[in-house]
Design a protein around this motif. Structure first.
Motif, PDB file in Angstrom:
ATOM      1  N   MET A   1     -63.496  13.517  31.901  1.00 25.59           N
ATOM      2  CA  MET A   1     -62.591  13.212  30.791  1.00 25.59           C
ATOM      3  C   MET A   1     -61.379  14.133  30.830  1.00 25.59           C
ATOM      4  O   MET A   1     -61.532  15.352  30.838  1.00 25.59           O
ATOM      5  CB  MET A   1     -63.335  13.375  29.461  1.00 25.59           C
ATOM      6  N   ASN A   2     -60.188  13.525  30.850  1.00 25.85           N
ATOM      7  CA  ASN A   2     -58.955  14.311  30.968  1.00 25.85           C
ATOM      8  C   ASN A   2     -58.071  14.243  29.722  1.00 25.85           C
ATOM      9  O   ASN A   2     -57.359  15.182  29.421  1.00 25.85           O
ATOM     10  CB  ASN A   2     -58.129  13.804  32.159  1.00 25.85           C
ATOM     11  N   PHE A   3     -58.119  13.091  29.032  1.00 27.39           N
ATOM     12  CA  PHE A   3     -57.199  12.855  27.919  1.00 27.39           C
ATOM     13  C   PHE A   3     -57.958  12.471  26.648  1.00 27.39           C
ATOM     14  O   PHE A   3     -59.062  11.911  26.723  1.00 27.39           O
ATOM     15  CB  PHE A   3     -56.210  11.730  28.281  1.00 27.39           C
ATOM     16  N   CYS A   4     -57.331  12.767  25.510  1.00 31.49           N
ATOM     17  CA  CYS A   4     -57.900  12.404  24.211  1.00 31.49           C
ATOM     18  C   CYS A   4     -57.751  10.900  24.002  1.00 31.49           C
ATOM     19  O   CYS A   4     -56.637  10.372  24.098  1.00 31.49           O
ATOM     20  CB  CYS A   4     -57.177  13.165  23.097  1.00 31.49           C
ATOM     21  N   ASN A   5     -58.859  10.207  23.713  1.00 30.06           N
ATOM     22  CA  ASN A   5     -58.745   8.758  23.517  1.00 30.06           C
ATOM     23  C   ASN A   5     -58.195   8.401  22.129  1.00 30.06           C
ATOM     24  O   ASN A   5     -57.901   7.247  21.857  1.00 30.06           O
ATOM     25  CB  ASN A   5     -60.070   8.039  23.818  1.00 30.06           C
ATOM     26  N   GLN A   6     -58.013   9.397  21.259  1.00 29.93           N
ATOM     27  CA  GLN A   6     -57.401   9.160  19.949  1.00 29.93           C
ATOM     28  C   GLN A   6     -55.875   9.239  20.037  1.00 29.93           C
ATOM     29  O   GLN A   6     -55.173   8.364  19.551  1.00 29.93           O
ATOM     30  CB  GLN A   6     -57.911  10.200  18.931  1.00 29.93           C
ATOM     31  N   CYS A   7     -55.358  10.356  20.650  1.00 28.85           N
ATOM     32  CA  CYS A   7     -53.908  10.605  20.585  1.00 28.85           C
ATOM     33  C   CYS A   7     -53.240  10.654  21.960  1.00 28.85           C
ATOM     34  O   CYS A   7     -52.015  10.686  22.039  1.00 28.85           O
ATOM     35  CB  CYS A   7     -53.634  11.900  19.823  1.00 28.85           C
ATOM     36  N   GLY A   8     -54.027  10.680  23.039  1.00 30.86           N
ATOM     37  CA  GLY A   8     -53.457  10.640  24.379  1.00 30.86           C
ATOM     38  C   GLY A   8     -53.092  11.994  24.973  1.00 30.86           C
ATOM     39  O   GLY A   8     -52.660  12.062  26.127  1.00 30.86           O
TER      40      GLY A   8
ATOM     41  N   ASN B   2     -57.654   4.633  21.391  1.00 27.80           N
ATOM     42  CA  ASN B   2     -56.289   4.160  21.665  1.00 27.80           C
ATOM     43  C   ASN B   2     -55.851   4.389  23.114  1.00 27.80           C
ATOM     44  O   ASN B   2     -55.049   3.631  23.643  1.00 27.80           O
ATOM     45  CB  ASN B   2     -55.294   4.892  20.753  1.00 27.80           C
ATOM     46  N   PHE B   3     -56.391   5.470  23.715  1.00 32.59           N
ATOM     47  CA  PHE B   3     -55.919   5.873  25.045  1.00 32.59           C
ATOM     48  C   PHE B   3     -57.089   6.016  26.020  1.00 32.59           C
ATOM     49  O   PHE B   3     -58.221   6.312  25.623  1.00 32.59           O
ATOM     50  CB  PHE B   3     -55.176   7.212  24.948  1.00 32.59           C
ATOM     51  N   ASN B   5     -59.319   7.910  28.480  1.00 30.24           N
ATOM     52  CA  ASN B   5     -59.602   9.343  28.648  1.00 30.24           C
ATOM     53  C   ASN B   5     -59.584   9.774  30.119  1.00 30.24           C
ATOM     54  O   ASN B   5     -59.659  10.960  30.417  1.00 30.24           O
ATOM     55  CB  ASN B   5     -60.907   9.740  27.938  1.00 30.24           C
ATOM     56  N   GLN B   6     -59.438   8.807  31.033  1.00 38.62           N
ATOM     57  CA  GLN B   6     -59.304   9.145  32.452  1.00 38.62           C
ATOM     58  C   GLN B   6     -57.849   9.418  32.832  1.00 38.62           C
ATOM     59  O   GLN B   6     -57.537  10.430  33.451  1.00 38.62           O
ATOM     60  CB  GLN B   6     -59.843   8.007  33.324  1.00 38.62           C
TER      61      GLN B   6
END
Lengths: 175, 175
Positions: A1-8, B2-3, B5-6
């Motif tokens: 996991m690299n990025f926040c799935n809420q805010c990017g 929203n985004f 996570n990869q």
């Protein structure tokens, strides 16, 4: 996991305050991304002493034999998941009995649960993820080609319990 | 969600090819984000016929009573999760017995599993998420202030089974 799935934004792996385990934390929006084990639900469909197995049409373990089973989905119960997977993979309708096995596999963060089940009719057909569906007597089980250790353990318990004349509940771990 | 996570791109909610359920799909990197139910593991710690309950110091259900339980973590078995949660929330070491209840709560995408358990010693203390830990006789259980329906159902089954002199395994759903 690299990025926040809420805010990017980019996440960082660290132990949040008050926690004991490293999590993917977003410093931009504060979201903490927990990751937890998944449930795999299946059934042990029986017809006159024989068990229904599916030969897998997908990886992992393409071509190997398994009980009908798969990941439980949101918005369903464990029993609904077992019935759905049996229908999807084996094209079979079963009547579920008791929960028979619950096997933790921490290496892959999964817990596998299998129900006792009776085929309602001699009707089954391979679903999209299955090459072949077949009933097996105990002596014909292709032990060397069983796809997963949880399935092999469940089958062994099933035949042992049938020999005793009483089906129990089996909780164990595979390391 | 929203985004992705990869890769950090925006995701879209739609049914992937060959699937039946809408998923968050990333068109930039192709990743499909599955969401699945979580397991909550706990124990029913007993000491001379009394059961150990914890009063919650966190939401949801702050101030209400519960059995020690919480989300199963990656890299552990169901039994390890039950032991860890009992230690963390009630400061108690228990010897686990059989799996006693497995209750699906599809509304919140959870499956709650409770083990029979015996306190090893008369030693317990509230953890960080607990206000108070106390042993209760059947007549003293604060039924109106039990935090969760899975806990109330598990307690009712426990006292009913004790009355019968035999503890079974209880699988059910709460809608």
């Amino acid at each position: 996991m690299n990025f926040c799935n809420q805010c990017g934004a980019r996440v960082e792996l660290r132990i949040p305050p008050g926690d004991l385990i490293a999590r993917h934390v977003c410093d931009a929006c504060g979201h903490i991304h927990y990751q937890n084990p998944k449930l795999v639900l299946g059934s042990i469909p029986e017809w006159e002493g024989r068990l229904l197995l599916c030969r897998r049409a997908i990886e992992p373990r393409y071509g190997y034999w398994t009980l009908p089973a798969g990941f439980m989905e949101n918005d369903e119960t464990v029993a609904e998941a077992a019935l759905r997977e049996t229908q999807e993979e084996a094209g079979a309708r079963v009547e579920l009995g008791a929960v028979f096995s619950m096997i933790s596999v921490p290496r892959v963060n999964q817990v596998h649960v299998f129900y006792l089940a009776r085929l309602g009719a001699l009707e089954f057909q391979p679903g999209e993820e299955t090459l072949e569906v077949r009933l097996f007597d105990e002596g014909a089980i292709p032990w060397e080609q069983v796809a997963f250790r949880t399935v092999a353990a469940t089958l062994r318990h099933w035949f042992a319990d049938r020999g005793k004349g009483s089906f129990g509940f089996h909780a164990e771990d595979i390391r």
